[in-house]
Design a protein around this motif. Structure first.
Motif, PDB file in Angstrom:
ATOM      1  N   UNK A 137       0.901  -1.202  -0.189  1.00 38.26           N
ATOM      2  CA  UNK A 137      -0.148   0.197   0.083  1.00 38.26           C
ATOM      3  C   UNK A 137       0.790   1.544  -0.022  1.00 38.26           C
ATOM      4  N   UNK A 138       2.086   1.080   0.060  1.00 31.85           N
ATOM      5  CA  UNK A 138       3.007   2.441  -0.026  1.00 31.85           C
ATOM      6  C   UNK A 138       3.377   2.559  -1.518  1.00 31.85           C
ATOM      7  N   UNK A 139       3.587   3.912  -1.753  1.00 33.29           N
ATOM      8  CA  UNK A 139       3.801   4.380  -3.067  1.00 33.29           C
ATOM      9  C   UNK A 139       4.893   5.780  -2.850  1.00 33.29           C
ATOM     10  N   UNK A 140       5.349   6.081  -4.117  1.00 34.67           N
ATOM     11  CA  UNK A 140       6.380   7.368  -4.271  1.00 34.67           C
ATOM     12  C   UNK A 140       5.281   8.339  -4.488  1.00 34.67           C
ATOM     13  N   UNK A 141       5.460   9.616  -3.722  1.00 33.56           N
ATOM     14  CA  UNK A 141       5.142  10.899  -4.149  1.00 33.56           C
ATOM     15  C   UNK A 141       6.007  11.936  -4.449  1.00 33.56           C
ATOM     16  N   UNK A 142       5.807  12.688  -5.492  1.00 34.23           N
ATOM     17  CA  UNK A 142       6.920  13.706  -5.679  1.00 34.23           C
ATOM     18  C   UNK A 142       6.378  15.225  -4.941  1.00 34.23           C
ATOM     19  N   UNK A 143       7.333  15.590  -4.392  1.00 28.48           N
ATOM     20  CA  UNK A 143       7.027  17.002  -3.853  1.00 28.48           C
ATOM     21  C   UNK A 143       7.995  17.933  -4.145  1.00 28.48           C
TER      22      UNK A 143
END
Lengths: 209, 336
Positions: B146-152
């Motif tokens: 359920x984890x994912x990569x997010x761009x900030x």
């Protein structure tokens, strides 16, 4: 209206010969357009987007002493989707350039760009022959309406630029794209004509008249 | 102590230093034509002892062992050296560019580099291939967890400047993050190679544009130490006053924008008004609001104006009264 609408291809696309920027809107009402321009000019929403030194002066311009809210341009938006004015405040480098293009494309039309400071105009103090990092002017990436010189420009200069932009929006003489249009991708970057050369030519033309 | 060590003995030397509680201060690349050198600076905080270790490599081969296995802090310094000098560090945990885009192939701080044409590809943002590979290695196959990569970032209201973080999140919990720098890298070091010492002064303004006078001073100090110039006592006093004012102005920007991030707009308007008053004094004294270039080698560029002392003391009295007001405005606010 004499303009002929171009014929769409069977797949719903305009033919390659038609530049999307020149496609006229299907319906156009002049008085309504004028009213819209007046409204837009007086409620410019800039994008919160600082890259370097000029961003601090941009913040100073929006703060209490200079207060761009007086001209309707103080509502800084964090999302490009809510903004219609991009103030490029600082040095644009190689890694940042594609992101600026993307942010510009994410802004809804009509939209305007102010290049604030020498770096955004032409690379400023970072213009040198063995430069490898600094893009020599944001104009090579997005169409610019107003250039504000200075390193950094004073907040008054930014206010002047906003007022000038408002005048141009009301007169309908900006680079703003029609709704729905996408900025054309330039294959070749725009080469700068040497400023002195340009001024000389201008002077020659004037003296010839 | 300054020592040239061979690549084979670097690890042994680093272990000795670590046992003696030396901290890594910096890792610097130097082009000593024809050889390339990497310089590690160590500092012992208890008694201020400093050690320099130099390792050298052939220009063509350009391969050295990494220090990141002993000192984790060396990772970023070495990544910068990978960018700027093209040295390969064997066993480096994340050997990829730090400041330059990942598709470039030049190494700017080598002396035989003379500029590169600026080619902007259409789109280079997105998750770099190397991060995807790493995620796959850790078992994060798409859809399996359920984890994912997010761009900030880099355009983000709370980064203040251009920092990009690749966040690894699970729901609203941040599991980790990887920083991407270099979005305002301007190649100042390379520009400095072609400038005269005096010509470089204005660039120091633009390195720290919030308190440029302090950077001017640091640069002027280096020139003075190298040339043996002594500034006059009056100039030294002027420098201290101006640098302190610049520091106050810089802190006011911090306070205002930090609270702005927390959603409080009002303190920003107050702190910037106070900052404007300091900038007014700067403008009268130096001719510029921000990029002052005022502190030069040997003293200051020009003397102070007549009413400087009374203006500054008035301002300081006013600022002292402001401090409790700021505290009340923030800490006394129910929302905060």
């Amino acid at each position: 209206m004499d303009e002929q609408l171009p014929i769409l291809n069977p797949d719903g696309q305009y033919p390659d010969s038609v530049n999307s920027e020149t496609v006229p809107p299907i319906v156009r009402f002049l008085p309504l357009q004028k009213a819209l321009d007046l409204a837009r000019a007086n409620s410019l929403w800039p994008l919160t987007f600082g890259i370097a030194c000029c961003a601090i002066e941009m913040m100073a311009a929006s703060a209490s002493r200079y207060d761009t809210d007086r001209f309707g341009a103080g509502v800084f938006r964090n999302s490009p989707r809510q903004a219609d004015l991009m103030i490029v405040a600082g040095t644009v480098n190689l890694k940042m350039a594609p992101i600026i293009k993307r942010l510009y494309d994410q802004m809804p039309s009509p939209k305007w760009v102010i290049a604030l400071g020498s770096c955004a105009i032409c690379g400023g103090p970072f213009e040198q022959e063995d430069n490898y990092a600094v893009v020599q002017g944001v104009e090579k990436i997005v169409p610019v309406d107003i250039f504000v010189p200075g390193c950094p420009p004073r907040p008054e200069a930014l206010i002047h630029a906003i007022l000038e932009l408002q005048e141009r929006i009301k007169a309908g003489t900006t680079h703003a794209l029609e709704p729905g249009a996408v900025a054309p991708v330039t294959e070749q970057p725009v080469e700068f004509v040497d400023l002195i050369e340009r001024l000389k030519k201008q002077a020659q033309r004037k003296s010839a008249q | 102590m300054d020592a040239v060590v061979s690549p084979q003995t670097l690890h042994a030397a680093a272990k000795v230093l670590k046992a003696e509680h030396f901290a890594l201060d910096a890792g610097i690349g130097v082009d000593r034509q024809p050889e390339l050198e990497v310089l590690y600076l160590f500092k012992q905080f208890s008694d201020g002892a400093r050690v320099r270790l130099r390792i050298r490599t052939d220009r063509e081969l350009a391969t050295l062992p990494t220090l990141a296995t002993t000192y984790a802090g060396a990772e970023w310094y070495e990544r910068e050296i990978i960018d700027m000098f093209g040295i390969t560090f064997t066993d480096h945990p994340h050997p990829r560019p730090l400041l330059l885009p990942h598709y470039t192939s030049f190494h700017p701080l080598r002396k035989d580099f003379h500029g590169a044409p600026i080619v902007i590809p259409d789109d280079t943002i997105g998750i770099p291939e190397i991060d995807i590979q790493e995620a796959l290695k850790q078992g994060h196959v798409a859809g399996s967890r359920s984890d994912f990569f997010l761009n900030m970032g880099p355009q983000h209201p709370s980064t203040h400047g251009v920092l990009r973080i690749l966040l690894h999140v699970e729901g609203e919990t941040v599991l980790g993050g990887r920083c991407h720098l270099g979005y305002s890298h301007r190649g100042t070091e390379k520009l400095a190679e072609k400038k005269q010492y005096v010509q470089f002064l204005p660039y120091t303004d633009r390195m720290d544009y919030l308190s440029p006078l302090n950077y001017n001073w640091g640069y002027a100090k280096i020139l003075e130490r190298a040339t043996g110039i002594e500034p006059t006592p009056r100039a030294e006093v002027i420098r201290v006053i101006m640098a302190e004012l610049a520091r106050v102005a810089s802190h006011l920007v911090w306070l205002g924008t930090y609270l702005l991030d927390l959603g409080a707009i009002t303190p920003f308007l107050y702190t910037f008004e106070d900052r404007e008053q300091i900038l007014t004094i700067f403008e009268r004294a130096t001719g510029q609001r921000m990029t002052t270039s005022y502190i030069v080698a040997g003293g200051v560029r020009n003397d102070l104006y007549g009413t400087f002392v009374t203006e500054v003391s008035d301002l300081l009295k006013k600022l002292y009264k402001r401090l409790p007001e700021y505290e009340d405005l923030v800490m006394g606010n129910e929302i905060f």
